[in-house]
Design an enzyme around this catalytic site. Structure first.
Site, PDB file in Angstrom:
ATOM      1  N   HIS A 133      -2.458   1.672   5.800  1.00  0.00           N
ATOM      2  CA  HIS A 133      -1.764   2.949   5.667  1.00  0.00           C
ATOM      3  C   HIS A 133      -2.618   4.134   6.125  1.00  0.00           C
ATOM      4  CE1 HIS A 133      -4.122   3.980   2.019  1.00  0.00           C
ATOM      5  NE2 HIS A 133      -4.024   2.686   1.746  1.00  0.00           N
ATOM      6  N   ASP A 134      -1.945   5.107   6.718  1.00  0.00           N
ATOM      7  CA  ASP A 134      -2.543   6.396   7.088  1.00  0.00           C
ATOM      8  C   ASP A 134      -3.586   6.281   8.192  1.00  0.00           C
ATOM      9  OD1 ASP A 134      -1.231   8.138   4.976  1.00  0.00           O
ATOM     10  OD2 ASP A 134      -2.249   6.688   3.690  1.00  0.00           O
ATOM     11  N   GLY A 151      -7.381   1.650   4.920  1.00  0.00           N
ATOM     12  CA  GLY A 151      -6.626   2.887   4.954  1.00  0.00           C
ATOM     13  C   GLY A 151      -7.407   4.079   5.458  1.00  0.00           C
TER      14      GLY A 151
END
Length: 270
Positions: A133-134, A151
């Protein structure tokens, strides 16, 4: 672009198989191939020329650009592996001409991060690679088999992560860098640098990659001088930046070093 149900198919190589499961809200361009038993979830947008094999799962909100190839058992746009995630509508954005091989996992962002995971153009993600994520991935990168980034990681253009490479959360991987197979990266990797080991350490410039991309012998020699300033003179980061600034006018590529060093928050591999 328009919505179409799971019964629509064409008679050329672009076809939606009758066994594909497609949410009515998905927006799929005319010439997209979707193989049997692939699931396309809600709020997914797929642009022209993209090919998706059998048994893939694509969840939204996700936007996929043109001419991508997604192989069997890939999981694209699934919810982030973050215990703080509470089903917020975060996003995944994928550019054009990327290849996602078997069992890739690419996750959406989180509201505590960027709210989006972004992947640029012309990247190759080999089997079992993972983008958490991100993350922000640039253009023309290569993730070899089982390479994984945690992440909030950023990966610059033309970076190459070898097989089984692991990157700690919040690290930055500079453009044109190379991480040898099995490297475990806990700090930022500057542009042009080769790293290996556990924990990863710097081992010179990625000269092979630079030569392949047309860097002149003079530019590579100047970058080697810049490398020695950073890694061989026992200077602090600020001292190294000051010395490198005097080289930028001669070799503009050195500015990639100084810009990266000035933004590094985790410190760099040494």
């Amino acid at each position: 672009m328009y919505c179409r149900d799971d019964q629509h198919r064409r008679e050329d190589r672009f076809v939606i198989d009758k066994h594909a499961l497609i949410d009515p809200s998905a927006r799929i361009a005319e010439n997209v191939h979707i193989g049997p038993w692939t699931l396309i979830g809600a709020n997914v947008e797929i642009d022209e020329g993209t090919w998706i094999g059998p048994h893939a799962v694509i969840q939204g909100p996700t936007r996929i650009g043109k001419d991508n190839k997604i192989y069997q058992f890939a999981s694209i746009g699934e919810a982030p592996q973050d215990k703080r995630y509470k089903d917020e509508p975060t996003r995944l954005e994928i550019g054009d001409r990327n290849i996602f091989r078997e069992c890739c996992t690419i996750h959406r962002g989180t509201v505590l991060g960027r709210e989006v995971t972004k992947i640029g153009n012309d990247n190759l993600f080999m089997a079992y690679t993972h983008v958490a994520h991100d993350c922000i991935v640039g253009n023309q990168t290569i993730f070899a088999n089982n390479a994984s980034i945690a992440g909030h990681v950023s990966v610059g253009d033309y970076a190459h992560l070898g097989g089984m490479v692991g990157v700690h959360q919040f690290c930055s991987i500079g453009a044109h860098s190379f991480a040898a197979g099995g490297a475990i990266i806990f700090k930022d990797v500057p542009p042009f640098v080769t790293v290996s080991g556990y924990p990863a350490e710097a081992h010179g410039l990625n000269t092979v990659g630079l030569e392949r991309r047309g860097y002149s012998a003079e530019a590579i020699l100047a970058l080697k001088r810049a490398y020695k300033v950073i890694f061989r003179q026992s200077l602090t980061i600020q001292e190294a930046i000051s010395e490198l600034n005097s080289m930028i006018q001669e070799i503009p590529e050195v500015k990639l070093f100084t810009d990266f060093l000035s933004k590094s928050e985790r410190g760099i591999v040494r």
